[in-house]
Design an enzyme around this catalytic site. Structure first.
Site, mmCIF file in Angstrom:
data_model
loop_
_atom_site.group_PDB
_atom_site.id
_atom_site.type_symbol
_atom_site.label_atom_id
_atom_site.label_comp_id
_atom_site.label_asym_id
_atom_site.label_seq_id
_atom_site.Cartn_x
_atom_site.Cartn_y
_atom_site.Cartn_z
ATOM 1 C CE1 TYR A 162 0.369 13.524 -13.563
ATOM 2 C CE2 TYR A 162 0.892 15.096 -15.290
ATOM 3 C CZ TYR A 162 1.137 13.901 -14.647
ATOM 4 O OH TYR A 162 2.156 13.091 -15.086
ATOM 5 C CG ASP A 208 -1.716 1.223 1.388
ATOM 6 O OD1 ASP A 208 -1.595 2.110 0.522
ATOM 7 O OD2 ASP A 208 -2.472 1.315 2.368
ATOM 8 C CB ALA A 263 2.323 9.274 -10.928
ATOM 9 C CE1 TYR A 264 -6.379 10.288 -8.890
ATOM 10 C CE2 TYR A 264 -5.869 11.720 -10.753
ATOM 11 C CZ TYR A 264 -6.784 11.065 -9.965
ATOM 12 O OH TYR A 264 -8.133 11.181 -10.243
#
Ligand SMILES: NC(=O)c1ccc[n+]([C@@H]2O[C@H](COP(=O)([O-])OP(=O)(O)OC[C@H]3O[C@@H](n4cnc5c(N)ncnc54)[C@H](OP(=O)(O)O)[C@@H]3O)[C@@H](O)[C@H]2O)c1
Length: 291
Positions: free
Chosen positions: A132, A43, A67-68
């Protein structure tokens, strides 16, 4: 200069990520012991699970491709984007320091606002205009602020490559089904092939580079030029119609110009990144046609 042979690299995102999978393959080809991990293995926001992982593996390199990356969705999910793009790399860096590992982290051309009209260097002023971009820049800045020397941050852009869908892959699929595609012509960037980026990353590790480096294939393109080149190269019969960004409004702002300058990379490695057009041919002839 160091040898990668026998070095141990934990590749976060190495099982499912577009870049992570290429990095795993390339580092392995240099003789490194690679441990590709995905969200099923740990996690990312649980420091205890990360600590246990690093204590178990004791890697020389922690390579973070997690990454998001959903640029538009990030506008609505700022907290999630911040956790993955800012908080997570900082946790990793603290642990890297404790375990004496080198942290390799990836960032983006979206840290710039696109107002320049010549390639962005590592020293150029950042000014992200999207969640972002902001969260990725905050990740970079906080890593630098930690003062841990053994961190390499690689800014890259417009990725395409094997093992996972990407802009070029999607365009070629659409082109099979339609006679004409409308693609924006007023955003220009540095298309980059993930196996090349992975090899250039390996070269930076060999050169013991630290700090921020731009790493992309050479040349520039608009999305429209990239799509047209891919369609032409794949021999698909489909027209590409250039349209302005204004005709396809998106939730997140995208820089109109975000070509990255790679002089710093060339100087330290002695390698000039090959043109994206050449890399695109490898992708289409070797990766896509093999699938
Ligand atoms: N793609 C581009 O054009 C581009 C451009 C500039 C910079 N970059 C940067 O390059 C790096 C790699 O990008 P990429 O395109 O290879 O990314 P990607 O394919 O979207 O991969 C991201 C990785 O992060 C994992 N991930 C996402 N959310 C997670 C979560 N909540 N918990 C655990 N794992 C999670 C994904 O796992 P799952 O597969 O399980 O979701 C995947 O392995 C990123 O730092 C990105 O910001 C990319």
């Amino acid at each position: 200069m160091i040898e990668l042979k026998g070095k141990k690299a934990v590749v976060l995102g190495g099982r499912t990520g577009l870049l992570g999978q290429s990095l795993t393959e390339v580092l392995r080809s240099h003789g490194a012991v690679t441990i590709p991990l995905s969200r099923n293995d740990f996690d990312p926001l649980n420091e205890e699970s990360l600590t246990a992982l690093l204590e178990r593996e004791e890697p020389d390199f922690i390579v973070n491709t997690i990454a998001y990356t959903m640029v538009d969705q990030a506008e609505d999910e700022e907290k999630k984007a911040h956790l993955l793009n800012t908080t997570f790399p900082v946790i990793l860096a603290r642990l890297a320091k404790k375990h004496n590992s080198k942290l390799i982290h990836f960032s983006t051309d979206f840290v710039f606002d696109g107002k320049k009209d010549s390639p962005y260097t590592e020293e150029d002023k950042t000014n992200p205009k999207s969640v972002y971009g902001e969260t990725k820049l905050a990740g970079e800045s906080q890593l630098i602020k930690l003062g841990y020397e053994n961190i390499l941050i690689i800014r890259t852009a417009w990725l395409f490559g094997p093992n996972k869908t990407n802009f070029v892959h999607k365009i070629l699929n659409f082109a099979q089904e339609r006679d004409c595609l409308n693609i924006v012509h007023d955003q220009n960037g540095s298309p980059t092939y993930t196996p090349d980026l992975a090899e250039y990353t390996a070269q930076l590790l060999i050169a013991e580079a630290t700090g921020i480096f731009n790493v992309v294939n050479s040349g520039k393109a608009s999305w429209c030029e990239l799509a047209a080149e891919a369609i032409n190269c794949a021999g698909v019969n489909c027209l590409v119609n250039p349209v302005p960004t204004s005709s396809y409004p998106t939730k997140a702002y995208r820089p109109s110009y975000s070509v990255l300058d790679t002089e710093k990379f060339i100087k330290i490695t002695g390698i000039t990144p090959r043109p994206w057009v050449q890399a695109l041919r490898d992708y289409i002839y070797n990766d896509i046609e093999e699938q």
